[in-house]
Design an enzyme around this catalytic site. Structure first.
Site, PDB file in Angstrom:
ATOM      1  CG  HIS A   1      -1.371   1.316   1.661  1.00 19.41           C
ATOM      2  ND1 HIS A   1      -2.431   1.941   1.046  1.00 19.41           N
ATOM      3  CD2 HIS A   1      -0.882   2.186   2.571  1.00 19.41           C
ATOM      4  CE1 HIS A   1      -2.574   3.133   1.596  1.00 19.41           C
ATOM      5  NE2 HIS A   1      -1.655   3.302   2.527  1.00 19.41           N
TER       6      HIS A   1
ATOM      7  CD  GLU B   1      -6.562  -9.506  -8.053  1.00 25.61           C
ATOM      8  OE1 GLU B   1      -5.572  -8.806  -7.899  1.00 25.61           O
ATOM      9  OE2 GLU B   1      -7.702  -9.156  -7.686  1.00 25.61           O
TER      10      GLU B   1
ATOM     11  CG  ASP C   1      -3.189  -9.615  -5.111  1.00 29.76           C
ATOM     12  OD1 ASP C   1      -2.475  -9.738  -4.097  1.00 29.76           O
ATOM     13  OD2 ASP C   1      -4.089  -8.773  -5.203  1.00 29.76           O
TER      14      ASP C   1
ATOM     15  CB  CYS D   1      -4.484  -2.940 -13.903  1.00 29.75           C
ATOM     16  SG  CYS D   1      -5.283  -4.237 -12.954  1.00 29.75           S
TER      17      CYS D   1
HETATM   18  C1  PEP Z   1      -2.886  -6.499  -8.509  1.00 30.00           C
HETATM   19  O1  PEP Z   1      -3.062  -7.357  -7.645  1.00 30.00           O
HETATM   20  O2  PEP Z   1      -2.015  -6.606  -9.405  1.00 30.00           O
HETATM   21  C2  PEP Z   1      -3.707  -5.270  -8.532  1.00 30.00           C
HETATM   22  C3  PEP Z   1      -3.668  -4.444  -9.545  1.00 30.00           C
HETATM   23  O3  PEP Z   1      -4.490  -5.013  -7.470  1.00 30.00           O
HETATM   24  P1  PEP Z   1      -3.976  -4.503  -6.030  1.00 30.00           P
HETATM   25  O4  PEP Z   1      -2.548  -4.092  -6.174  1.00 30.00           O
HETATM   26  O5  PEP Z   1      -4.866  -3.360  -5.663  1.00 30.00           O
HETATM   27  O6  PEP Z   1      -4.170  -5.725  -5.208  1.00 30.00           O
HETATM   28 MG    MG Z   2      -4.856  -7.365  -6.455  1.00 30.72          MG
END
Ligand code: PEP
Ligand code: MG
Length: 580
Positions: free
Chosen positions: A189, A431, A455, A502
């Site tokens: 985060h 993911e 993930d 993403c």
């Molecule tokens: C990911 O897991 O790659 C993703 C884009 O979501 P987050 O980083 O919010 O888990």
């Molecule tokens: Mg994710």
């Protein structure tokens, strides 16, 4: 020289400010019977002083940042009324005859056990808040000044064990040159927030809080993940030059803003941006983002006391949809859990939060919360082009359940005569390894896929994405990851749907080159990486990236893949990025 993980690009040179949570030296001593009441009074005065400080911060944050962000301090004020903290400390002073500082420290230490034994929802963020407050009261007891991130007098480099969302939201961003933390990986985060705020950052430094002194000068190199403590004059001069170069490099990239993300041989892909709130959209659009490929909506639910209402959510999605039009905004439904928690919504303590009750699992059970969000998204669809994306899909059943709920929501909106968009496309984040393996089945159920590589790598390689101790195992070029992506794309294209990426892989020049070759159709990237990624796309032919991808798919280890990348691609990437 402390070395960590490069989390957000840029160079900062400045004075250290330590956001220290464990800095107080507390003496523990028994007090005499006759001074017990005076000790309690001293404690109560420190609590009152802390309340006054918090009121002051709350007022300032409300004025300078906004009402929503000020909520967190209201929650902090409530903690100062909480008998679990205040009553228990007074009890300790009285019954154990301990001085106020030690009583408070012991109460704080007992907190996690108390939460767990009472089966109360133990919430990481809330516990951090309690720790925060405890430190403030301790500082007042010891008559020590506390750091207020919302009221900084000079520019600083923030050094901390970790940063909670409550820290990042309240910080006076124009005074923060960079931040360095003990824990965290590239996709934690803290790192994601650093890139959103465009603040250079190095995370996962293990013990940086021990290695620097408040007020000393450091160089923070967010490009290489390095920190120089008490640098020499020569080093400062060298890094000032690099800083200048970095800024002029950024300016050069800005010339790409209006050019299409197209390879030299004419393959055009979509290049969108990842955002966490409406405040980020203007800068992203100015840099030429073609819409939003990932709107992380959970940040709308954080740092407040209640869940956001339908109207409030609608407003946030509408602003982004209107501004991004005619481009699309992909709104990801609530992805709580993992390393993202709320102070007002009890997620029970779990040993494995990343594999626990999170994201779509939580939404399919808390249907009321899910429905409010779906209503808000559909309604925002009348003001621009939005798509819905579900996080953490692990099988077809979850898509079916979500579809049933979405149809119910549409029926309800129709019945009420509320205007909304009826033809919003629905996609799944891929993911979770199970989803990647049954991509052929899932592709029949949705309109698009988006690869959540953060993930996907974490789960496929069994490596905690926020644990710096295992960061060396986090290998995006592991044959497993390349094969999974190849399979996902092939299955999707066979069914005639597109695939985006993403996760943070899409924000890395080297990996983008490879993902292009694996035939990814859309890239959704961190705002700090948008122009650099466009430059890479525009500097290669699709044909050569396909050759690279097929070579990589033949290798058996991440080591070989990295060596291949080093030998065959690094120089090319450097050349593209340096070229005008
Ligand atoms: C990911 O897991 O790659 C993703 C884009 O979501 P987050 O980083 O919010 O888990
Ligand atoms: Mg994710």
């Amino acid at each position: 020289m402390p070395k960590g993980i490069a989390a957000s690009p840029g160079i900062a040179i400045g004075k250290v400010y330590i956001l220290e949570k464990e800095n107080f030296c507390i003496l523990e001593y028994e007090i005499k019977e006759e001074v017990i009441e005076a000790e309690i009074k001293r404690f109560r005065e420190a609590v009152e002083e802390s309340k006054r400080e918090l009121e002051e911060i709350k007022k300032r944050v409300k004025k300078t940042i906004g009402e929503k962000e000020a909520y967190i301090f209201q929650a902090h004020l409530l903690i100062l009324e909480d008998p679990l903290l205040i009553g228990a400390t007074i009890d300790r002073i009285r019954k154990q005859r301990l001085n106020a500082e030690a009583s408070l420290r012991n109460t704080l230490k007992a907190f996690p056990a108390k939460f767990a034994s009472a089966q109360a929802g133990f919430i990481q963020e809330r516990f951090r808040d309690v720790e925060d407050i405890g430190e403030r009261v301790l500082a007042n007891l010891l008559k020590r000044p506390t750091l207020s991130l919302s009221h900084l007098e000079e520019e600083i480099i923030l050094v901390a064990y970790d940063l909670a969302p409550s820290d990042t939201v309240a910080m006076q961003k124009d005074k923060i040159l960079g931040f360095a933390t003990n824990i965290g990986g590239r996709t934690s985060h803290t790192a994601i927030m650093a890139r959103s705020l465009k603040i250079p950052a190095v995370v996962g430094l293990r013990d940086i809080t021990q290695k620097v002194k408040p007020g000393s000068v450091i160089i923070l190199d967010g490009n290489e993940g390095k920190i120089f403590v008490n640098p020499t004059f020569k080093q400062i001069e060298r890094y000032k030059r690099s800083q200048k170069e970095f800024l002029s490099y950024q300016r050069k990239l800005e010339t790409l803003r209006s050019l299409p993300p197209q390879t030299l041989d004419g393959r055009e892909v979509e290049l969108a941006v990842n955002i966490a709130g409406p405040e980020e959209i203007d800068v992203a659009l100015r840099d030429g983002a073609e819409g939003v490929g990932l709107y992380r909506t959970e940040y709308l639910y954080m740092n407040r006391e209640t869940l956001p209402s339908e109207a409030e959510q609608m407003q946030a999605y509408k602003i982004v949809a209107e501004k991004a039009a005619p481009n699309t905004v992909i709104i990801r439904t609530l992805d709580l859990g993992g390393d993202k928690f709320l102070s007002h919504f009890p997620v029970p303590s779990e040993i494995n939060p990343f594999m626990g009750w999170r994201a779509i699992r939580l939404c399919l059970e808390k249907v009321d919360i899910f429905k409010v969000q779906l209503r808000a998204i559909l309604r925002a669809g009348s003001f621009g082009k939005v798509k819905i994306m579900y996080p953490m899909i692990s099988g077809v059943e979850e898509i079916e359940k979500a579809r049933t709920i979405l149809s119910e929501v549409k029926r309800e909106l129709k019945r009420e005569g509320t205007s909304f968009s009826d033809d919003v496309e629905v996609g799944a984040m891929i993911e979770v390894p199970s989803a990647a393996i049954i991509a052929d089945l899932l592709a029949k159920e949705v309109d698009f896929f988006s690869l959540g590589t953060n993930d996907l790598i974490q789960y496929s390689l069994a490596v905690d994405r926020v644990n710096e101790k295992v960061a060396y195992l986090y290998q995006p070029l592991h044959p497993t990851i390349l094969r999974l992506i190849d399979n996902i794309v092939k299955c999707a294209h066979r069914e005639g749907i597109w695939v985006g990426a993403c996760g943070e892989m899409a924000s890395d020049p080297l990996f983008v080159l490879i993902l292009l070759g694996l035939e990814i159709d859309e890239f959704s990237v961190a705002p700090t990486s948008l122009l650099e990624i466009k430059k890479i796309i525009r500097g290669v032919t699709w044909e050569e990236t396909q050759k690279v991808a097929s070579e990589l798919l033949k290798l058996s280890t991440s080591y070989e893949a990295r060596r291949f990348a080093q030998r065959k691609l690094s120089r090319k990437i450097k050349r593209i990025l340096k070229g005008s």
